[in-house]
Design an enzyme around this catalytic site. Structure first.
Site, PDB file in Angstrom:
ATOM      1  N   CYS A  78       0.817  -1.232   0.040  1.00  0.00           N
ATOM      2  CA  CYS A  78       0.188   0.025   0.060  1.00  0.00           C
ATOM      3  C   CYS A  78       0.893   1.229  -0.093  1.00  0.00           C
ATOM      4  CB  CYS A  78      -0.982  -0.184   1.254  1.00  0.00           C
ATOM      5  SG  CYS A  78      -1.762   1.364   1.549  1.00  0.00           S
ATOM      6  N   CYS A  81       1.566   4.166   3.870  1.00  0.00           N
ATOM      7  CA  CYS A  81       2.359   4.453   4.999  1.00  0.00           C
ATOM      8  C   CYS A  81       3.925   4.243   4.502  1.00  0.00           C
ATOM      9  CB  CYS A  81       1.970   3.352   6.243  1.00  0.00           C
ATOM     10  SG  CYS A  81       0.576   3.771   6.820  1.00  0.00           S
ATOM     11  N   CYS A 162      -6.143  -2.318   7.611  1.00  0.00           N
ATOM     12  CA  CYS A 162      -5.368  -1.109   7.739  1.00  0.00           C
ATOM     13  C   CYS A 162      -5.002  -0.628   9.204  1.00  0.00           C
ATOM     14  CB  CYS A 162      -6.040   0.142   7.030  1.00  0.00           C
ATOM     15  SG  CYS A 162      -5.216   1.859   7.153  1.00  0.00           S
ATOM     16  N   GLN A 312      -9.431  18.138   9.938  1.00  0.00           N
ATOM     17  CA  GLN A 312      -8.218  17.625  10.216  1.00  0.00           C
ATOM     18  C   GLN A 312      -8.340  15.970  10.628  1.00  0.00           C
ATOM     19  OE1 GLN A 312      -4.970  18.304   9.992  1.00  0.00           O
ATOM     20  NE2 GLN A 312      -5.142  20.847  10.268  1.00  0.00           N
ATOM     21  N   TYR A 341      -7.932  30.745   4.884  1.00  0.00           N
ATOM     22  CA  TYR A 341      -7.872  29.201   4.659  1.00  0.00           C
ATOM     23  C   TYR A 341      -8.482  28.456   5.814  1.00  0.00           C
ATOM     24  CZ  TYR A 341      -4.446  30.994   1.408  1.00  0.00           C
ATOM     25  OH  TYR A 341      -3.774  31.851   0.520  1.00  0.00           O
ATOM     26  N   GLU A 362     -12.740  30.771   3.113  1.00  0.00           N
ATOM     27  CA  GLU A 362     -12.606  29.449   2.674  1.00  0.00           C
ATOM     28  C   GLU A 362     -12.944  29.433   1.173  1.00  0.00           C
ATOM     29  OE1 GLU A 362     -11.858  25.639   1.728  1.00  0.00           O
ATOM     30  OE2 GLU A 362     -10.788  26.622   3.557  1.00  0.00           O
ATOM     31  N   ASP A 407      -3.788  28.926   7.237  1.00  0.00           N
ATOM     32  CA  ASP A 407      -3.684  27.619   7.296  1.00  0.00           C
ATOM     33  C   ASP A 407      -3.989  27.190   5.919  1.00  0.00           C
ATOM     34  OD1 ASP A 407      -3.625  24.784   7.911  1.00  0.00           O
ATOM     35  OD2 ASP A 407      -5.289  24.788   9.276  1.00  0.00           O
ATOM     36  N   CYS A 434       0.875  22.022   6.508  1.00  0.00           N
ATOM     37  CA  CYS A 434       0.902  20.704   6.240  1.00  0.00           C
ATOM     38  C   CYS A 434       2.037  20.408   5.464  1.00  0.00           C
ATOM     39  CB  CYS A 434      -0.563  20.081   6.060  1.00  0.00           C
ATOM     40  SG  CYS A 434      -1.046  20.545   4.496  1.00  0.00           S
TER      41      CYS A 434
END
Length: 479
Positions: A78, A81, A162, A312, A341, A362, A407, A434
């Site tokens: 996958c 990760c 998962c 989130q 944002y 937004e 953000d 992020c």
């Protein structure tokens, strides 16, 4: 060393987000998805200007850092990760070093306070949202449902076990896959634009246990009509496509409602998407059960979340992130705060009780509507949420900010929007990112325009993956 060469090397370190670094005869090679300490075999697929990139073929020796047991059975296949085989403390050490290195690349290390990294309260089962894809694990293989195979645009790995989601996700995935396999329904083939099943969207609140599920399909119901007609006994009237679809969707809904889950369904939806793009979006949404939203709680506030609302993906980690951000914001009494944002208005509503006014901007209208409803439900009357692109809306705002919270999405702030933000001349900015590579690009611009980095902190919102959130406090330099 030239393009096409097969090579072996030990990965010495990893740069954000997934660039394993090795050296062959003193020359730097980037091998994506390799972990420090692994001996790997790779093929050189890019070579220019004294730098090379290799495509990972095989891990010959595990890293001494890796755990022998406890990883997900899908790990390595996958594409979700990267760090799951590493102890959590080692994951944090790597991510902390990556963020600090990036910040120090544009800022004097002695000029700001770096507070290190804060871990996620949950290391496994933390995600509150997943978008699973229908496909096959190999060409013309049986129907699969899960995540894309690492490095593949087409193949899908069925992720029934998962580790970064609650077990309810896996039970819903397994039941959905079994139902449509039994019904012999095909998946949507993107290159041919044919087929029915596209995605399965699952959202589950950590605090409330409420679950919202959406099946995303094309509008191509011909095969459903054929399938239902074949099942019909002689003499029955042929089913219309819409009737066949209604029947099969009702069967899927009932299969889900019969599952023994820890959480509770608040809504089961059908979303039709005939876009050519491989994205989860809605041309038409039908409620098959319940409602098209659910509630999650963060830091004492309640938030209504709809299928496409930005929220989130790690609820407990978000509490760490926003509590940290609130500390960076500092004193807001009698101040006007811009939350640019703003998503569903999470940060805005945490700041609002101690601010004169908070204005959120937004681009996703659905998220803005949810933000307005959330603020009303939480009894906050000094929040204003505006739908639109920050680049365009910022020229139309009547208020003048004393403080700005940023953000932005992964790619950071549009240069023209950043220019307009800088021209407000506020004393303080708080930037939540992020993607630290986007953050440092914007930081370089801010520093050239009279601002300096004062304080920074990393927050691990995405254990086992390469993702990391960074919060920075930025201050205007006194002239």
């Amino acid at each position: 060393m030239k393009k096409g060469d097969l090579c072996e090397a030990v990965i010495e370190r990893i740069e954000f987000p997934n660039k394993g670094i090795a050296y062959i005869e003193g020359e730097r090679v980037v091998v994506k998805h390799a972990i420090p300490g692994q001996r790997v075999r790779f093929v050189i697929n890019k070579k220019r200007h004294g730098s090379a990139e290799g495509r990972l073929l095989e891990v010959l020796e595990r890293s001494p850092l890796e755990q022998a047991q406890g990883t997900c059975p899908h790990f390595g296949q996958c594409g979700g990760c990267l760090y799951q085989s590493l102890p959590y403390e080692e994951q944090l050490r790597i991510k902390n070093a990556q963020v600090k290195t990036l910040l120090d690349g544009v800022c004097d290390p002695e000029s700001y306070e770096y507070e290190g990294i804060k871990g996620s309260p949950l290391h496994t089962g933390y995600r509150n949202k997943m978008e699973f894809t229908f496909g096959d694990e190999y060409k013309d293989g049986p129907l699969a449902l899960g995540m894309h195979r690492r490095g593949s645009f087409y193949d899908v790995v069925t992720t029934m076990d998962c580790r970064i989601v609650h077990p309810d996700f896996c039970r819903i995935l397994e039941a959905t896959l079994a139902f449509f396999q039994d019904a012999n329904v095909s998946y949507y083939r993107r290159m041919r634009h044919e087929g029915y099943l596209r995605h399965l969207l699952v959202r589950r609140a950590v605090k409330t246990g409420e679950i919202l599920v959406a099946l995303v399909t094309s509008g191509q119901t011909e095969e459903l009509e054929r399938g239902e007609t074949q099942k019909a006994t002689a003499g029955q009237e042929k089913l219309a496509g819409c009737e066949a679809e209604e029947r099969i969707l009702a069967g899927w809904r009932d299969r889900l409602l019969s599952l023994p889950l820890a959480g509770t369904f608040t809504g089961i939806l059908h979303i039709r998407n005939d876009s050519l793009a491989d994205v989860v979006q809605s041309d038409e949404t039908t409620i098959l059960y319940g409602q098209d939203y659910f509630y999650e709680e963060l830091l004492g506030l309640k938030f209504r979340i709809s299928p496409f609302s930005f929220f989130q993906t790690n609820s407990l980690g978000a509490e760490v992130l926003y509590e940290t951000a609130r500390g960076y914001v500092g004193e807001t009494r009698d101040k006007v705060v811009f939350d640019l944002y703003s998503g569903t208005g999470t940060i805005a509503q945490m700041i609002a009780p101690v601010a004169a006014k908070v204005v959120g901007v937004e681009i996703v209208e659905e998220a803005v509507q949810a933000a307005r409803e959330n603020a009303a439900q939480n009894g906050l009357s000094n929040c204003e949420f505006i739908a639109g692109d920050v680049l365009k809306v910022i020229d139309e705002l009547a208020d003048k900010p004393d403080l700005i919270i940023l953000d932005p999405p992964r790619d950071g702030i549009h240069p023209k929007a950043l220019d307009k933000i800088i021209r407000y001349g506020v004393d303080r900015l708080v930037y939540i990112s992020c993607k630290p590579t986007s953050l440092v690009r914007d930081l370089a611009i801010l520093q050239g325009r009279g601002y300096r980095l004062v304080k920074a902190c990393a927050v691990d919102m995405f254990p086992a993956t390469s993702g990391i959130e960074t919060i920075v406090g930025i201050q205007k330099v006194s002239m």
